[in-house]
Design an enzyme around this catalytic site. Sequence first.
Site, PDB file in Angstrom:
ATOM      1  N   GLN A  83     -12.386   7.837 -23.147  1.00  0.00           N
ATOM      2  CA  GLN A  83     -12.420   8.473 -24.576  1.00  0.00           C
ATOM      3  C   GLN A  83     -13.518   9.585 -24.491  1.00  0.00           C
ATOM      4  O   GLN A  83     -13.177  10.615 -24.533  1.00  0.00           O
ATOM      5  CB  GLN A  83     -12.990   7.553 -25.620  1.00  0.00           C
ATOM      6  N   SER A  90     -19.995  11.526 -29.804  1.00  0.00           N
ATOM      7  CA  SER A  90     -19.847  10.833 -30.870  1.00  0.00           C
ATOM      8  C   SER A  90     -18.692  11.097 -31.807  1.00  0.00           C
ATOM      9  O   SER A  90     -18.184  10.616 -32.474  1.00  0.00           O
ATOM     10  CB  SER A  90     -21.272  11.176 -31.829  1.00  0.00           C
ATOM     11  N   GLY A 123     -16.685   3.424 -17.933  1.00  0.00           N
ATOM     12  CA  GLY A 123     -16.875   2.277 -16.871  1.00  0.00           C
ATOM     13  C   GLY A 123     -15.897   2.037 -16.025  1.00  0.00           C
ATOM     14  O   GLY A 123     -14.583   1.773 -16.621  1.00  0.00           O
ATOM     15  N   ARG A 256     -50.922 -17.377 -19.175  1.00  0.00           N
ATOM     16  CA  ARG A 256     -51.788 -16.703 -18.948  1.00  0.00           C
ATOM     17  C   ARG A 256     -53.100 -16.731 -19.855  1.00  0.00           C
ATOM     18  O   ARG A 256     -52.762 -17.064 -21.156  1.00  0.00           O
ATOM     19  CB  ARG A 256     -51.423 -15.086 -19.448  1.00  0.00           C
ATOM     20  N   GLN A 276     -51.380 -11.324 -30.331  1.00  0.00           N
ATOM     21  CA  GLN A 276     -50.333 -11.748 -29.748  1.00  0.00           C
ATOM     22  C   GLN A 276     -49.513 -12.220 -30.636  1.00  0.00           C
ATOM     23  O   GLN A 276     -47.951 -11.823 -30.348  1.00  0.00           O
ATOM     24  CB  GLN A 276     -50.666 -12.726 -28.664  1.00  0.00           C
ATOM     25  N   GLU A 370     -20.848   2.833 -27.351  1.00  0.00           N
ATOM     26  CA  GLU A 370     -20.082   2.420 -28.472  1.00  0.00           C
ATOM     27  C   GLU A 370     -20.489   2.757 -29.975  1.00  0.00           C
ATOM     28  O   GLU A 370     -20.364   2.217 -30.798  1.00  0.00           O
ATOM     29  CB  GLU A 370     -20.013   0.847 -28.635  1.00  0.00           C
ATOM     30  N   ASP A 372     -23.380   6.255 -30.767  1.00  0.00           N
ATOM     31  CA  ASP A 372     -24.893   6.341 -31.000  1.00  0.00           C
ATOM     32  C   ASP A 372     -25.333   5.474 -32.317  1.00  0.00           C
ATOM     33  O   ASP A 372     -24.763   5.769 -33.428  1.00  0.00           O
ATOM     34  CB  ASP A 372     -25.174   7.981 -31.077  1.00  0.00           C
TER      35      ASP A 372
END
Length: 602
Positions: A83, A90, A123, A256, A276, A370, A372
């Site tokens: 496409q 877009s 792709g 950690r 954290q 797919e 923006d």
Amino acid sequence: MLSRKELFKDTLKKAAHAWKRTVELHLTEEEANLLRLYIDQPGYVDLHWVMFVPAIKGQGTEEQQKKWLTMAYKFQIIGTYAQTELGHGSNVQGLETTATFDPSTDEFIMHSPTLTSSKWWPGGLGKTSTHAVVYARLITEGKDYGIHGFIMQLRSLDDHSPLPGITIGDIGGKFGSGAYNSMDNGVMRLDHVRIPRDQMLMRLAQVTREGKYVHSDVPKQLLYGTMVYVRQTIVADASRALSRAVCIAVRYGAIRKQFGSKAGGPETQVLNYKTQQSRLFPFLASAYAFRFVGQWLKWLYTDVTQKLESKDFSTLPEAHACTAGLKSVTTSATADAIEECQKLCGGHGYLNSSGLPELFAVNLPACTYEGDNVVLLLQVARFLMKTVSQVASGKQPVGTTAYMGNIQHLMQCKSVVNTVEDWLNPAAIKEVFEARALRMAVNCAQNISKAPSQEEGFEAAVAHVQLIIVTKFIEKLQEDILGHGVKEQLQKLCGIYALHLIHKHLGDFLSTGCVTARQGSLANERLGKLYAQVRPNAVALVDAFDYTDHYLGSALGRYDGDVYSALYKEAWKDPLNETVVPDGYQEHLRPLLKQQLKLSRL
Ligand SMILES: CCCCCCCCCCCCC/C=C/C(=O)SCCNC(=O)CCNC(=O)[C@H](O)C(C)(C)COP(=O)(O)OP(=O)(O)OC[C@H]1O[C@@H](n2cnc3c(N)ncnc32)[C@H](O)[C@@H]1OP(=O)(O)O
Ligand SMILES: Cc1cc2nc3c(=O)[nH]c(=O)nc-3n(C[C@H](O)[C@H](O)[C@H](O)COP(=O)(O)OP(=O)(O)OC[C@H]3O[C@@H](n4cnc5c(N)ncnc54)[C@H](O)[C@@H]3O)c2cc1C
């Protein structure tokens, strides 16, 4: 550590092996999808199954489906979804590729008239696909009828060479070293390539033998149906990616230790630091929230598909708004969260062996492909503006906008929250989210009526989508949930998800008068308590995702917590460590050192 070429070949090998196993084990479609998912390496098969096949299913006639899907299901052909163009992504209506009908031969002539009309990004197009659904402007009897889908063969099924008139290749390396580089996203130019008329996908519209253009009785938006389907699957992908990052950061945070040693005792686990927790636990809550909303979205999509089959198109606009909005909000939040998880793991999070850089690089483009994310949220805004105007003219909204029907109450209500505990009440939470979303949508509609703009409504769209996620989490908790104490933990996560959004978007809640500054600070207080309550179960809550060490691919996120030996082992695997003295020493290092030494002795 693989080069681009090796990585690509590795993807081909894995895909072929997965297909072999799929056939040998007689896997169902769902099982085969899972197998691809756990291979966890973007490749041409994703486009074949997730876009090429659905495009033919959604836009092909029964006859076309029979012909093409039979071959596609057996992998006799490999397809992609072509496409996007170099100059147009877009704006689908702006595509330039043409499909001109020639009645003298009963063929379409597929052509790329300009450089910017080159297909760019699909792709699998670069090196693998033998076929594609190509989107092009349909021209017949001298008239341009806009974008339609066409099935094209691109490469020979004998020797894989491109067919005459087709120039095709890979578009080049992408972000990160691995990540999406396993995929051959491609470029393609068409030079007057002829295809038979019956390769136009003809469920939405047909061109007759004489060249007449005929509309079907289905809405033209079904042309975009494949994107709706994929956007829905991307929400589940986002939840999975986020849960992987959170699993790594939580497990590592429990291992950690930094500072806080008393009388020579052990230092403090970083997961015990409030800062954290306040950075990490909203991501833990979001991972669960996105999973539940993803499950609901799958249901919505199935429901709309069934309705479409019986020619009921009434829920299509809502399906579009929900898939577009949720794809956008969940992928943006996930990309941001993975990046933050790297920081939450300190320096070690920046190592490839933490698994986080690869996870980030693979998931970042989901904010763009797919659709923006900004462009998609503007579509949601457009849907909301329409709904507001329908409400104003007395129409009762349904589905995810049903709350807008309660306009009298929601436009002037004040939150009932008076104590920290009141923020435990799901009804109180839902009400402030509904009031915020509605007030922002109404404000936006008023602004647009004064100065029309395509770009208004972005924030209103975000508020509406966040309301959907919060609502679906609350609804999930009304179901039976198995496991001792599990529901209580999920209730806490639901509270964290909602209250962290109030904290983050306090400006919206205050400016629309949905909460007062005092209620905002009570929400923060509640949030702090929830973090402390979730802490003892944080590791169990990420273990519950049930990821194997192999799938997680992280030295920091190992189930057994043996982080340091894993990091140490991984370091020695680096090719730089193959020799003690590095390549380049003789040419560049040694002469430099010797020369400086000589100079210093002068
Ligand atoms: C690792 C292993 C994992 C395995 C699993 C992996 C799965 C994931 C794989 C993912 C692979 C990704 C590969 C990527 C592929 C792609 O990117 S394909 C290309 C995608 N391209 C886009 O998304 C383009 C985005 N643009 C558009 O969709 C449209 O141009 C637009 C922005 C929607 C505008 O459309 P347009 O027709 O020009 O304008 P409007 O006037 O705004 O709309 C007209 C009306 O149509 C309604 N509408 C729009 N879209 C839809 C839709 N999809 N469905 C239903 N309705 C739609 C819109 O609301 C308007 O309605 P009205 O307001 O009533 O007029
Ligand atoms: C990894 C990856 C895989 C892909 N795979 C495929 C594929 O298989 N097949 C395929 O066809 N395509 C594919 N694409 C292309 C993808 O669909 C497009 O990149 C996407 O639709 C965005 O379009 P664009 O690149 O033209 O961005 P643009 O639209 O040019 O966006 C650039 C900027 O402009 C902003 N912007 C654009 N329009 C507006 C507006 N109206 N208002 C405000 N801001 C705006 C955007 O927010 C963004 O910040 C892929 C892309 C990637 C990254």
